[in-house]
Design an enzyme around this catalytic site. Structure first.
Site, PDB file in Angstrom:
ATOM      1  N   HIS A 101      -8.385  -1.796   5.515  1.00  0.00           N
ATOM      2  CA  HIS A 101      -8.673  -3.135   6.043  1.00  0.00           C
ATOM      3  C   HIS A 101      -9.138  -4.033   4.906  1.00  0.00           C
ATOM      4  O   HIS A 101      -9.964  -3.603   4.089  1.00  0.00           O
ATOM      5  CB  HIS A 101      -9.748  -3.055   7.135  1.00  0.00           C
ATOM      6  N   ASN A 155       0.837  -1.212   0.000  1.00  0.00           N
ATOM      7  CA  ASN A 155       0.000   0.000   0.000  1.00  0.00           C
ATOM      8  C   ASN A 155       0.864   1.251   0.000  1.00  0.00           C
ATOM      9  O   ASN A 155       0.559   2.222  -0.701  1.00  0.00           O
ATOM     10  CB  ASN A 155      -0.950  -0.005   1.200  1.00  0.00           C
ATOM     11  N   ASP A 192     -10.630  -1.276  13.575  1.00  0.00           N
ATOM     12  CA  ASP A 192     -11.398  -1.503  12.339  1.00  0.00           C
ATOM     13  C   ASP A 192     -12.837  -1.003  12.466  1.00  0.00           C
ATOM     14  O   ASP A 192     -13.792  -1.676  12.059  1.00  0.00           O
ATOM     15  CB  ASP A 192     -11.393  -3.016  11.980  1.00  0.00           C
TER      16      ASP A 192
HETATM   17  C1  GRF Z   1      -3.252  -5.102   3.796  1.00  0.00           C
HETATM   18  O1  GRF Z   1      -4.016  -6.207   3.402  1.00  0.00           O
HETATM   19  C2  GRF Z   1      -4.059  -4.197   4.673  1.00  0.00           C
HETATM   20  O2  GRF Z   1      -5.417  -4.187   4.380  1.00  0.00           O
HETATM   21  C3  GRF Z   1      -3.835  -4.774   6.048  1.00  0.00           C
HETATM   22  O3  GRF Z   1      -2.500  -5.197   6.031  1.00  0.00           O
HETATM   23  C4  GRF Z   1      -2.093  -5.468   4.697  1.00  0.00           C
HETATM   24  C5  GRF Z   1      -0.884  -4.632   4.435  1.00  0.00           C
HETATM   25  O4  GRF Z   1      -0.281  -4.946   3.214  1.00  0.00           O
HETATM   26  N1  GRF Z   1      -4.143  -3.794   7.055  1.00  0.00           N
HETATM   27  P1  GRF Z   1       0.965  -4.088   2.715  1.00  0.00           P
HETATM   28  O5  GRF Z   1       1.996  -4.103   3.820  1.00  0.00           O
HETATM   29  O6  GRF Z   1       0.487  -2.710   2.398  1.00  0.00           O
HETATM   30  O7  GRF Z   1       1.450  -4.830   1.499  1.00  0.00           O
END
Ligand code: GRF
Length: 218
Positions: free
Chosen positions: A109, A14, A145
């Site tokens: 989430h 992300n 959440d």
């Molecule tokens: C994602 O699936 C997010 O929704 C959750 O943790 C994961 C993080 O993935 N909170 P990344 O580290 O951004 O690849």
């Protein structure tokens, strides 16, 4: 333009999506600092490759969650952050962080909240047998959440999905809606009214998602 601090613990896809949108000129955001509570988080390498300032603040070095959050707040304030972006950050946040950045902390989430809170949301969705799940970007409040929902995107569960294949498609949605939510914040278009988030100028058409359950041609 919003100045963000991104908190991570792991892979950082992300974070990468946000970095890429900024580089592409489609996200009016500057990442002032990336903070990880784990020194081995792969997301730190992504941050360094992008030339971003990084900080490792190991939660195990603190006597409690509040003390850890105080150190995180100090790092974010020192960097001049006005939006805190939780991106795969695996610590529960306390009032110390919430009070330092009221209404200015977001999280993503991997489920359509309020369904499947907590860990392994993709596995929870599969085990429950839902046919549609997805991802949620929300403001953070004192319950995990739980805060007001900013954006969601849906993912249809396929009969042969595993937790891994489902997680991958959900991540693709996360990588779209998280930068989009930050951009809305940067444009000053988000207003929280109770549990609801009003998006100024939003054109959200009423619609329906009808997965195709008919027999395939093969
Ligand atoms: C994602 O699936 C997010 O929704 C959750 O943790 C994961 C993080 O993935 N909170 P990344 O580290 O951004 O690849």
């Amino acid at each position: 333009m919003v100045t963000a601090g991104v908190l991570i613990s792991g892979t950082g896809t992300n974070l990468q999506a946000i970095i890429d949108r900024i580089a592409a000129g489609t996200l009016d955001c500057r990442i002032a600092v990336v903070v990880s509570n784990r020194a081995d988080a792969a997301g730190l390498d992504r941050a360094r490759r992008a030339g971003l300032a990084t900080r490792v603040i190991d939660h195990r070095a603190f006597s409690g969650r509040e003390e850890f959050d105080a150190a995180v707040v100090a790092a974010l304030r020192a960097a001049g952050v006005d939006l805190v972006v939780l991106a795969g950050f695996d610590r529960l946040v306390t009032r110390v962080l919430l009070d330092a950045f009221p209404g200015r902390i977001m999280n993503v989430h991997p489920a359509l909240l309020p369904a499947f809170k907590g860990l392994h949301a993709q596995r929870q969705a599969l085990d429950y047998g839902v046919r549609v799940t997805g991802a949620t970007v929300h403001f953070v409040d004192e319950h995990p959440d739980h805060g007001p929902i900013i954006l969601q995107g849906a993912v249809v569960v396929a009969p042969d999905d595993t937790a891994e294949t489902l997680a991958q498609r959900i991540l693709e949605v996360e990588h779209t809606i998280y930068p989009a939510a930050i951009q809305l914040f940067a444009e000053g278009r988000l207003a929280v009214e109770g549990r609801r988030v009003r998006i100024a100028g939003e054109r959200r058409a009423a619609g329906r998602l009808l997965p195709d359950w008919r027999r395939g041609s093969s």
